[in-house]
Design a protein around this motif. Structure first.
Motif, PDB file in Angstrom:
ATOM      1  N   ILE A  96       0.838  -1.195   0.000  1.00  7.86           N
ATOM      2  CA  ILE A  96       0.000   0.000   0.000  1.00  7.86           C
ATOM      3  C   ILE A  96       0.877   1.249   0.000  1.00  7.86           C
ATOM      4  O   ILE A  96       0.671   2.159  -0.796  1.00  7.86           O
ATOM      5  CB  ILE A  96      -0.966   0.009   1.208  1.00  7.86           C
TER       6      ILE A  96
ATOM      7  N   ASP B   9      -1.929   9.526   4.363  1.00  5.69           N
ATOM      8  CA  ASP B   9      -2.343   9.319   2.978  1.00  5.69           C
ATOM      9  C   ASP B   9      -1.495   8.249   2.291  1.00  5.69           C
ATOM     10  O   ASP B   9      -1.973   7.547   1.404  1.00  5.69           O
ATOM     11  CB  ASP B   9      -2.252  10.621   2.179  1.00  5.69           C
ATOM     12  N   LEU B  10      -0.231   8.137   2.702  1.00  7.45           N
ATOM     13  CA  LEU B  10       0.649   7.135   2.107  1.00  7.45           C
ATOM     14  C   LEU B  10       0.334   5.734   2.611  1.00  7.45           C
ATOM     15  O   LEU B  10       0.689   4.753   1.976  1.00  7.45           O
ATOM     16  CB  LEU B  10       2.122   7.461   2.409  1.00  7.45           C
TER      17      LEU B  10
ATOM     18  N   HIS C 233      -9.367   7.449   5.623  1.00  8.07           N
ATOM     19  CA  HIS C 233      -8.776   8.498   4.795  1.00  8.07           C
ATOM     20  C   HIS C 233      -8.924   9.870   5.439  1.00  8.07           C
ATOM     21  O   HIS C 233      -9.842  10.121   6.198  1.00  8.07           O
ATOM     22  CB  HIS C 233      -9.437   8.504   3.409  1.00  8.07           C
TER      23      HIS C 233
ATOM     24  N   ASN D  94       1.088   3.709  -3.180  1.00 10.65           N
ATOM     25  CA  ASN D  94       0.614   5.085  -3.020  1.00 10.65           C
ATOM     26  C   ASN D  94       1.705   6.095  -3.372  1.00 10.65           C
ATOM     27  O   ASN D  94       1.429   7.104  -4.028  1.00 10.65           O
ATOM     28  CB  ASN D  94       0.106   5.318  -1.597  1.00 10.65           C
TER      29      ASN D  94
ATOM     30  N   GLN E 295       2.100   6.023  -7.215  1.00 13.91           N
ATOM     31  CA  GLN E 295       0.967   6.656  -7.891  1.00 13.91           C
ATOM     32  C   GLN E 295       0.999   8.175  -7.735  1.00 13.91           C
ATOM     33  O   GLN E 295       0.755   8.904  -8.703  1.00 13.91           O
ATOM     34  CB  GLN E 295      -0.352   6.094  -7.372  1.00 13.91           C
TER      35      GLN E 295
ATOM     36  N   GLU F 283      -2.825   4.635   3.508  1.00 13.70           N
ATOM     37  CA  GLU F 283      -4.227   4.285   3.356  1.00 13.70           C
ATOM     38  C   GLU F 283      -4.464   3.461   2.100  1.00 13.70           C
ATOM     39  O   GLU F 283      -3.838   3.682   1.078  1.00 13.70           O
ATOM     40  CB  GLU F 283      -5.076   5.558   3.303  1.00 13.70           C
ATOM     41  N   SER F 284      -5.406   2.542   2.202  1.00 16.16           N
ATOM     42  CA  SER F 284      -5.810   1.761   1.031  1.00 16.16           C
ATOM     43  C   SER F 284      -6.888   2.544   0.276  1.00 16.16           C
ATOM     44  O   SER F 284      -7.285   3.621   0.685  1.00 16.16           O
ATOM     45  CB  SER F 284      -6.339   0.401   1.480  1.00 16.16           C
ATOM     46  N   ASP F 285      -7.357   1.964  -0.806  1.00 12.59           N
ATOM     47  CA  ASP F 285      -8.378   2.641  -1.620  1.00 12.59           C
ATOM     48  C   ASP F 285      -9.769   2.591  -1.007  1.00 12.59           C
ATOM     49  O   ASP F 285     -10.683   3.248  -1.487  1.00 12.59           O
ATOM     50  CB  ASP F 285      -8.432   2.015  -3.017  1.00 12.59           C
TER      51      ASP F 285
END
Length: 183
Positions: free
Chosen positions: A9, A67-68, A106, A13, A16, A70-72
């Motif tokens: 994750i 934020d880094l 999130h 992240n 991305q 966290e999953s979707d």
């Protein structure tokens, strides 16, 4: 959550975000004062960055550390069982182990962690990063240096400080477990 899932994750992240911002690995590495190789290892799940490295990467990418991690999956609350913490601590390159709470929530305003450390295994270090921290000792005792002042904390003791101050933690007892909340 298994280490490989947490790691994937974080790496995914970071990659991305970097790509969406049209940054190269070298650009991110330079701005984070890390090697291109280390950024590549993190993005490809070959290494899990330290908290200090996560803070630097998040700052450069313009996001929060949470934020880094966290999953979707978007959720507003997440419960963690004690058994999940004990079985899923991740050993860092500084010598302590960590467990991040609520990785699926999130846009958190804080990021709580459980840290454990064994006397003699933690490498002496000093960190600075944006934000504030609250540390509460659950078991054992530790020394924490904040700026020029060194504190000795025992079970039940706490400290709140600006993370902009250089700080580092060393176990004083054979084993220490503490809650650390980053804001």
């Amino acid at each position: 959550m298994k280490d490989s899932i947490k790691q994937s994750i974080v790496g995914l992240n970071i990659k991305q975000l970097r790509i969406s911002q049209k940054r190269t690995i070298q650009d991110l590495a330079d701005q984070c004062e890390m090697s291109k190789s280390m950024i590549s290892k993190i993005e490809n799940n070959k290494a899990l960055p330290s908290i200090a490295a996560l803070v630097k990467i998040a700052s450069v990418l313009g996001v929060k550390v949470s934020d880094l991690m966290e999953s979707d999956t978007l959720i507003s609350s997440e419960m963690t069982l004690a058994s999940e913490v004990e079985g899923n601590l991740t050993k860092t390159n500084k010598g302590y182990s960590i467990f991040p709470f609520a990785p699926k929530v999130h846009q958190k305003k804080m990021q709580p962690f459980i840290f454990t450390a064994v006397k003699g295994e933690v490498k002496k270090h000093s960190l600075t990063h944006d934000g504030e921290e609250f540390l509460y000792v659950l078991e054992g005792s530790l020394k924490i240096k904040v700026g020029r002042i060194e504190y000795l904390l025992h079970e039940g003791d706490s400290i709140y400080f600006s993370s902009l101050e250089p700080h580092g933690i060393i176990p004083e007892s054979d084993f220490v477990k503490y809650l650390d909340i980053f804001v």
